[in-house]
Scaffold this motif. Structure first.
Motif, mmCIF file in Angstrom:
data_model
loop_
_atom_site.group_PDB
_atom_site.id
_atom_site.type_symbol
_atom_site.label_atom_id
_atom_site.label_comp_id
_atom_site.label_asym_id
_atom_site.label_seq_id
_atom_site.Cartn_x
_atom_site.Cartn_y
_atom_site.Cartn_z
ATOM 1 N N MET A 57 12.042 24.615 18.419
ATOM 2 C CA MET A 57 10.827 24.407 17.416
ATOM 3 C C MET A 57 9.610 25.241 17.855
ATOM 4 O O MET A 57 9.012 25.846 17.050
ATOM 5 C CB MET A 57 10.246 23.146 17.877
ATOM 6 N N THR A 58 9.382 25.654 19.151
ATOM 7 C CA THR A 58 8.330 26.590 19.780
ATOM 8 C C THR A 58 8.836 27.281 21.104
ATOM 9 O O THR A 58 9.763 26.911 21.529
ATOM 10 C CB THR A 58 7.216 25.691 19.731
ATOM 11 N N GLY A 59 7.923 28.325 21.214
ATOM 12 C CA GLY A 59 8.240 29.031 22.465
ATOM 13 C C GLY A 59 6.950 29.913 22.835
ATOM 14 O O GLY A 59 6.188 30.142 21.835
ATOM 15 N N ILE A 60 6.820 30.513 23.714
ATOM 16 C CA ILE A 60 6.078 31.629 24.179
ATOM 17 C C ILE A 60 6.329 32.883 23.549
ATOM 18 O O ILE A 60 5.232 33.752 23.373
ATOM 19 C CB ILE A 60 5.974 31.946 25.570
ATOM 20 N N GLY A 61 7.597 32.897 22.764
ATOM 21 C CA GLY A 61 7.754 34.011 21.952
ATOM 22 C C GLY A 61 7.309 33.757 20.465
ATOM 23 O O GLY A 61 7.885 34.608 19.621
ATOM 24 N N GLY A 62 6.533 32.935 20.244
ATOM 25 C CA GLY A 62 5.966 32.451 19.045
ATOM 26 C C GLY A 62 4.644 32.767 18.612
ATOM 27 O O GLY A 62 3.777 33.543 19.612
ATOM 28 N N ASP A 63 3.943 31.931 17.741
ATOM 29 C CA ASP A 63 2.621 32.150 17.403
ATOM 30 C C ASP A 63 1.790 30.987 17.286
ATOM 31 O O ASP A 63 2.453 29.775 17.538
ATOM 32 C CB ASP A 63 2.305 32.767 15.890
ATOM 33 N N CYS A 64 0.555 31.042 17.326
ATOM 34 C CA CYS A 64 -0.208 29.751 17.343
ATOM 35 C C CYS A 64 -1.678 29.869 16.705
ATOM 36 O O CYS A 64 -2.371 30.785 16.604
ATOM 37 C CB CYS A 64 -0.701 29.628 19.060
ATOM 38 N N PHE A 65 -1.865 28.759 16.244
ATOM 39 C CA PHE A 65 -3.258 28.514 15.499
ATOM 40 C C PHE A 65 -3.699 27.248 16.238
ATOM 41 O O PHE A 65 -3.205 26.253 16.585
ATOM 42 C CB PHE A 65 -3.304 28.293 13.974
ATOM 43 N N ALA A 66 -5.317 27.319 16.063
ATOM 44 C CA ALA A 66 -5.995 26.123 16.600
ATOM 45 C C ALA A 66 -7.350 25.818 15.978
ATOM 46 O O ALA A 66 -7.863 27.087 15.459
ATOM 47 C CB ALA A 66 -6.100 26.045 18.245
ATOM 48 N N LEU A 67 -7.889 24.774 15.732
ATOM 49 C CA LEU A 67 -8.832 24.247 15.245
ATOM 50 C C LEU A 67 -9.492 23.508 16.510
ATOM 51 O O LEU A 67 -9.007 22.727 17.224
ATOM 52 C CB LEU A 67 -9.134 23.417 13.929
ATOM 53 N N TYR A 68 -10.925 23.756 16.847
ATOM 54 C CA TYR A 68 -11.670 23.021 18.261
ATOM 55 C C TYR A 68 -12.814 22.601 17.643
ATOM 56 O O TYR A 68 -13.690 23.274 17.348
ATOM 57 C CB TYR A 68 -11.303 23.947 19.312
ATOM 58 N N ALA A 69 -13.256 21.218 17.880
ATOM 59 C CA ALA A 69 -14.533 20.930 17.683
ATOM 60 C C ALA A 69 -15.325 20.019 18.936
ATOM 61 O O ALA A 69 -14.812 19.149 19.214
ATOM 62 C CB ALA A 69 -14.502 19.770 16.356
ATOM 63 N N PRO A 70 -16.117 20.962 19.458
ATOM 64 C CA PRO A 70 -16.676 20.255 20.758
ATOM 65 C C PRO A 70 -17.568 18.961 20.483
ATOM 66 O O PRO A 70 -18.179 18.995 19.358
ATOM 67 C CB PRO A 70 -17.741 21.422 21.052
ATOM 68 N N GLN A 71 -17.148 18.006 21.026
ATOM 69 C CA GLN A 71 -17.746 16.815 20.834
ATOM 70 C C GLN A 71 -17.469 16.202 19.537
ATOM 71 O O GLN A 71 -18.425 15.429 19.257
ATOM 72 C CB GLN A 71 -19.148 16.953 21.404
ATOM 73 N N GLY A 72 -16.486 16.505 18.823
ATOM 74 C CA GLY A 72 -16.245 16.187 17.764
ATOM 75 C C GLY A 72 -17.405 16.312 16.629
ATOM 76 O O GLY A 72 -17.754 15.546 15.643
ATOM 77 N N PRO A 91 -20.232 19.247 14.047
ATOM 78 C CA PRO A 91 -20.119 19.807 12.899
ATOM 79 C C PRO A 91 -19.399 21.408 13.122
ATOM 80 O O PRO A 91 -19.223 21.900 12.338
ATOM 81 C CB PRO A 91 -21.423 19.845 12.371
ATOM 82 N N THR A 92 -19.629 21.718 14.183
ATOM 83 C CA THR A 92 -19.194 23.217 14.756
ATOM 84 C C THR A 92 -17.555 23.113 15.030
ATOM 85 O O THR A 92 -17.273 22.383 15.968
ATOM 86 C CB THR A 92 -19.963 23.592 16.004
ATOM 87 N N ILE A 93 -16.749 23.740 14.197
ATOM 88 C CA ILE A 93 -15.422 23.883 14.228
ATOM 89 C C ILE A 93 -14.828 25.325 14.394
ATOM 90 O O ILE A 93 -15.226 25.979 13.677
ATOM 91 C CB ILE A 93 -14.711 23.312 13.041
ATOM 92 N N HIS A 94 -14.325 25.534 15.684
ATOM 93 C CA HIS A 94 -13.934 26.842 15.728
ATOM 94 C C HIS A 94 -12.402 26.979 15.425
ATOM 95 O O HIS A 94 -11.738 26.232 15.610
ATOM 96 C CB HIS A 94 -13.888 27.246 17.401
#
Length: 529
Positions: A59-74, A76-79
């Motif tokens: 399914m996955t591995g270090i030879g793949g790609d990655c995306f992420a969303l991150y919201a500090p303290q839940g 309104p700012t979403i990275h």
């Protein structure tokens, strides 16, 4: 959020201080242990993902790609982070067309873009984590070095790829036992991968994109006819991007922007917003609308979605555009004329989500695209290389055409649901091309039909095949739903296997409780504490 306890289903998992949901129990446990060790949601997500790169290798591995969303303290700012790799600088689509190719071969070096996952982990850990990267990789290193028991769904997927893995000596040596995939309950080891993960923990991204590991990956690809170079690897790197969003009922849904297909999930939701949702969530009339909305949105995707897409995000997400597409849907009949749904098929990705005691929220996805990616393995470093580049087209002039230094159209998409100025639910749906429809399907069942996330995840799934009136359906779809869809002109066919997978965490801000949901079609679970 109650359930019928006479039904063989999962309960929502409750927790106060932290919650993780992944498709493998060892990854979920690793995330919880990192949280208890003082790490935050990003730390736990990276640790869990690294474990999955070992224990779910198809399914996955270090030879793949990655995306992420991150919201500090839940809040309104979403990275948003785009960790997609790029094609080599020496890419030449004309040469492939001259060989008579009309698409990029699935298991060829031309399908291998420079992997972006390791760079993504390093940047995200440095910017948002609180523990050293070496600590985050410890559980994965232990599983790779000391062994892990192959889980049932992992074994099922592994067995389907015996032929691919047997085609190359390095892949066979690493992934097969006497020419066969390991059975469920078998202990398996990846000592070379353990060494590479240790080096990444000690040296960061340089251990992967420079030096001996990079040199071996380049040599391996060149031996297969690839045009990759050390400069391609040294210059690789993901970046933060501005998340996109749309309003659906009383919520906002956030996704990463193109080249990912998150915008298509938002487009489907915009189309469905033109129709009320009520009654039975498996009512064939409603499923028909979901199918037709998906077919229209995927037709748009295939025509224009790419890095630097020619259509503006505002145009694609405008209510006028959605209303125009919605008006094309006949509520009683499947459309007979739609652009062809072309593109490589796959259902192989891991999605995970973590919320910590401070309500930092991570929505995280990592993939090698097809099951076991390209099947090309760098033997000494144990890196299995993905085949994300097969999502490019060889058609001249197409927005997603194969060209030097480009990111292909991406199927993997982390999601986040907000209400007001708070995150309500990080979520994601695995399953390749299904993911955009899967996001919309999950959210409308939760928002329109009031289902808890676990019940919504448990529901039978279907997916329109290749833009035609043919619909892949899981065997659990009720007879009444099937008959109603067929009466509207859809031709139902059995799905090749379970369709996709999902994880989600609902945040009850009033009670201070986290409610986790996990995919029953996979081996994993949600855990809270």
């Amino acid at each position: 959020m109650s359930r019928d306890f006479e039904q063989p289903r999962r309960s929502m998992v409750m927790g106060l201080n932290g919650m993780a949901a992944t498709s493998h129990p060892s990854a979920t446990l690793a995330a919880i242990e990192v949280l208890k060790d003082g790490g935050n949601a990003m730390d736990a997500a990276i640790a869990a993902c690294a474990v999955q790169c070992v224990v779910e290798p198809g399914m996955t591995g270090i030879g793949g790609d990655c995306f992420a969303l991150y919201a500090p303290q839940g809040g309104p700012t979403i990275h948003a982070f785009n960790g997609a790799g790029r094609s080599p600088a020496a890419t030449d689509a004309a040469k492939l067309r001259a060989r008579g190719l009309t698409a990029i071969p699935e298991n060829s070096p031309h399908a291998v873009t420079i992997p972006g996952a390791v760079d993504a982990w390093c940047q995200l850990a440095a910017d948002h984590g609180s523990l050293p990267l070496a600590r985050l990789l410890e559980p994965a290193i232990a599983f790779a070095q000391d062994g892990f028991a192959v889980a049932p769904r992992v074994a099922y997927d592994w067995a389907e790829c015996e032929t691919l893995l047997g085609e190359r000596a390095a892949a066979s040596a690493s992934y097969l036992l006497g020419g066969s995939a390991p059975a469920a309950g078998t202990i398996h080891y990846f000592p070379e991968l353990a060494n590479t993960l240790q080096a990444i923990g000690a040296q960061g991204r340089r251990a992967f994109y420079e030096g001996a590991v990079a040199a071996e990956m380049v040599a391996t690809l060149k031996a297969e006819g690839g045009v990759h170079s050390l400069d391609d690897f040294a210059q690789a790197g993901g970046n933060y991007v501005t998340p996109i969003r749309t309003r659906f009922r009383d919520y906002h849904v956030h996704e990463c922007p193109p080249p990912g297909q998150g915008i298509i999930a938002l487009l489907i939701l915009n189309i469905l917003s033109m129709f009320p949702g009520k009654g039975d969530p498996l009512d064939p009339a409603r499923l028909h609308l979901e199918i037709e909305a998906a077919r229209l949105a995927y037709a748009v995707r295939n025509a224009i979605l790419a890095e630097g897409s020619p259509a503006s995000i505002d145009t694609l997400l405008s209510k006028d555009f959605a209303a125009d597409l919605a008006a094309r849907i006949d509520p009683e009949r499947a459309a007979t004329e739609l652009p062809s749904f072309a593109g490589p098929e796959h259902r192989d990705t891991v999605y995970l989500t973590v919320v910590d005691k401070d309500r930092n929220v991570a929505s995280f996805i990592n993939s090698v695209f097809s099951s076991f990616g390209s099947g090309i393995v760098a033997a000494e470093s144990g890196v299995l290389l993905h085949n994300r580049g097969m999502s490019f087209t060889l058609e001249e002039g197409h927005p997603n055409t194969f060209a030097p230094g480009r990111q292909p159209m991406h199927t993997i998409i982390p999601g986040m649901l907000t209400k007001g100025d708070r995150v309500q639910m990080p979520f994601g749906v695995m399953g390749g091309h299904f993911q955009a429809m899967g996001h919309a399907h999950l959210l409308t069942k939760v928002i329109d039909y009031g289902l808890d996330p676990q019940t919504a995840i448990d529901l039978p799934r279907l997916f329109p095949s290749h833009g035609t009136a043919t619909v892949e359906a899981e065997a659990t779809l009720p007879a009444a739903s099937r008959e109603g869809l067929e009466a509207r002109g859809h031709s139902l066919t059995p799905a090749d296997g379970p369709i996709g997978g999902a994880q989600a965490i609902w945040i009850d801000w009033d009670e201070g409780v986290l409610l986790g949901a996990s995919e029953p079609r996979k081996d994993g679970c949600a855990l809270g504490y």
